[in-house]
Motif scaffolding. Sequence first.
Motif, PDB file in Angstrom:
ATOM      1  N   LYS A   1      46.194  40.506  39.237  1.00  0.00           N
ATOM      2  CA  LYS A   1      44.942  39.908  40.112  1.00  0.00           C
ATOM      3  C   LYS A   1      43.661  40.689  39.987  1.00  0.00           C
ATOM      4  CE  LYS A   1      44.200  39.258  44.974  1.00  0.00           C
ATOM      5  NZ  LYS A   1      44.257  39.786  46.340  1.00  0.00           N
ATOM      6  N   GLU A   2      42.862  39.906  39.464  1.00  0.00           N
ATOM      7  CA  GLU A   2      41.425  40.246  39.083  1.00  0.00           C
ATOM      8  C   GLU A   2      40.605  40.286  40.380  1.00  0.00           C
ATOM      9  OE1 GLU A   2      40.176  38.173  36.082  1.00  0.00           O
ATOM     10  OE2 GLU A   2      41.975  38.277  34.829  1.00  0.00           O
ATOM     11  N   GLU A   3      39.739  41.255  40.397  1.00  0.00           N
ATOM     12  CA  GLU A   3      38.787  41.432  41.494  1.00  0.00           C
ATOM     13  C   GLU A   3      37.277  42.010  41.038  1.00  0.00           C
ATOM     14  OE1 GLU A   3      37.685  43.057  45.925  1.00  0.00           O
ATOM     15  OE2 GLU A   3      39.486  43.269  45.011  1.00  0.00           O
ATOM     16  N   SER A   4      36.369  41.244  40.715  1.00  0.00           N
ATOM     17  CA  SER A   4      34.963  41.330  40.076  1.00  0.00           C
ATOM     18  C   SER A   4      34.190  42.068  41.152  1.00  0.00           C
ATOM     19  CB  SER A   4      34.626  40.281  39.134  1.00  0.00           C
ATOM     20  OG  SER A   4      35.352  39.897  38.104  1.00  0.00           O
TER      21      SER A   4
ATOM     22  N   LEU B   1      39.386  41.920  29.322  1.00  0.00           N
ATOM     23  CA  LEU B   1      40.515  41.531  30.230  1.00  0.00           C
ATOM     24  C   LEU B   1      41.842  41.684  29.722  1.00  0.00           C
ATOM     25  CD1 LEU B   1      38.769  38.697  32.254  1.00  0.00           C
ATOM     26  CD2 LEU B   1      39.221  40.924  33.168  1.00  0.00           C
TER      27      LEU B   1
ATOM     28  N   ILE C   1      41.833  45.272  38.349  1.00  0.00           N
ATOM     29  CA  ILE C   1      42.990  44.515  37.960  1.00  0.00           C
ATOM     30  C   ILE C   1      44.135  45.246  38.462  1.00  0.00           C
ATOM     31  CG2 ILE C   1      44.172  43.264  35.949  1.00  0.00           C
ATOM     32  CD1 ILE C   1      41.759  43.521  34.199  1.00  0.00           C
TER      33      ILE C   1
ATOM     34  N   THR D   1      35.654  45.939  37.227  1.00  0.00           N
ATOM     35  CA  THR D   1      36.649  44.844  37.837  1.00  0.00           C
ATOM     36  C   THR D   1      37.977  45.386  38.039  1.00  0.00           C
ATOM     37  OG1 THR D   1      35.516  43.046  36.415  1.00  0.00           O
ATOM     38  CG2 THR D   1      37.770  42.717  37.192  1.00  0.00           C
TER      39      THR D   1
ATOM     40  N   LYS E   1      44.365  44.443  30.651  1.00  0.00           N
ATOM     41  CA  LYS E   1      45.921  44.158  31.067  1.00  0.00           C
ATOM     42  C   LYS E   1      47.215  44.427  30.142  1.00  0.00           C
ATOM     43  CE  LYS E   1      44.415  39.671  33.335  1.00  0.00           C
ATOM     44  NZ  LYS E   1      44.330  38.134  33.080  1.00  0.00           N
TER      45      LYS E   1
END
Length: 404
Positions: free
Chosen positions: A378-381, A336, A373, A371, A340
């Motif tokens: 904002k993260e969404e797996s 992550l 980003i 995932t 980023k």
Amino acid sequence: MSVLQGKKILLGVSGGIAAYKTAFLVRLFIKAGAEVQVLMTPASKDFVTPLTLATLSKNPVYSEFIHAEEDGNPTWNNHVDLALWADFMVIAPATANSLSKMANGTCDNLLLATYLSSKCPVYIAPAMDLDMYKHPTTLDSFTKLQLFGNTIIPAESGELASGLSGEGRMAEPENIIAFLEADILKNLPLNGKKILITAGPTYEAIDPVRFIGNHSTGKMGFDLANEAAKLGAEVILISGPTSLKVSNTSVKVVRVVSSQEMYDACHLYYNSMDVVIAAAAVADFTPKNVAVQKLKKTEGDFSIELVKTKDILASLGAAKKNQLLIGFALETENELENAKLKIEKKNLDLIVLNSLNDEGAGFGKPTNKITFIDKDFKEESMELKSKEEVAIDILNKVIQHFHA
């Protein structure tokens, strides 16, 4: 490639002289890559034979609710299953009689029962004499059917079976195909968008025989290209060395080998693009000097001096104007955080992170686990999915961007 490629077309034929044209219409549907199932009213068989349409469509033709088997045991032609099977229903020709029945819910044959059960878009190509076409009851049928969500393919002017000349002639088969293609295309969510996608590895030459590369197959990028074209986008796919081919022939494929060639190709098209999805696994290093002849094996150790390749994604981010720029990050540690950092460093709108630590993800596999980003971190797996499904998820993000 036609937008009808791979689509399931239910063709309803009613009893008018224009029914003879349906043989040509079926042939054009098949040529466009569609699968065709024909339904006929009993009266339509006086104008064109079921055998003709069955031969051209390569499917049995249905006209009755009950099918009599040779062993004496009848079977039911299920109108609900037929309706649910179709991506599109086309009724051509649609006589004044059939139009009236469709508009008022009369259900006295298999075609009408299937129409009333349909959930897919329905296109109607009327055919009748000019006075019938302009009659108030026919105009009322058109109004009702359009209010129900059906699309009328306007009749054309020309010589009619009565000997008169005027409006009411069924649209010619090639015009019906063109009408459907244009109507379907304009409703696709990425129609009018230009998307550049990179795919596969790059090979960095050591000598004429050897190279530095990676295990990328290019499948993720190719799936993205195919799905984007299905959604109406104009797609340019810049691919490194891979054996894959696009199934959608409307995709323009640009083949490259090295990272420099991919860099040049990306910048050639970049300014005219609405979206760039950088799915390629570009080599980070390339040999400083490329041997002209094959290097011979030596007894001692051998070293190659490497230099960094140009960062294609960062260069696109630096030159970005209004493009939606999507990158990929394949990580093995600090996933992550590293992803980023790439978003900020390369001026990305979205990054697709996948980790080699996740089972089923990475190079050479039919699946991926990603995932998302975004630029606001904002993260969404997502769960493990096929790469085709992952491609759809990524393109849904593109659609959301333009339709927010």
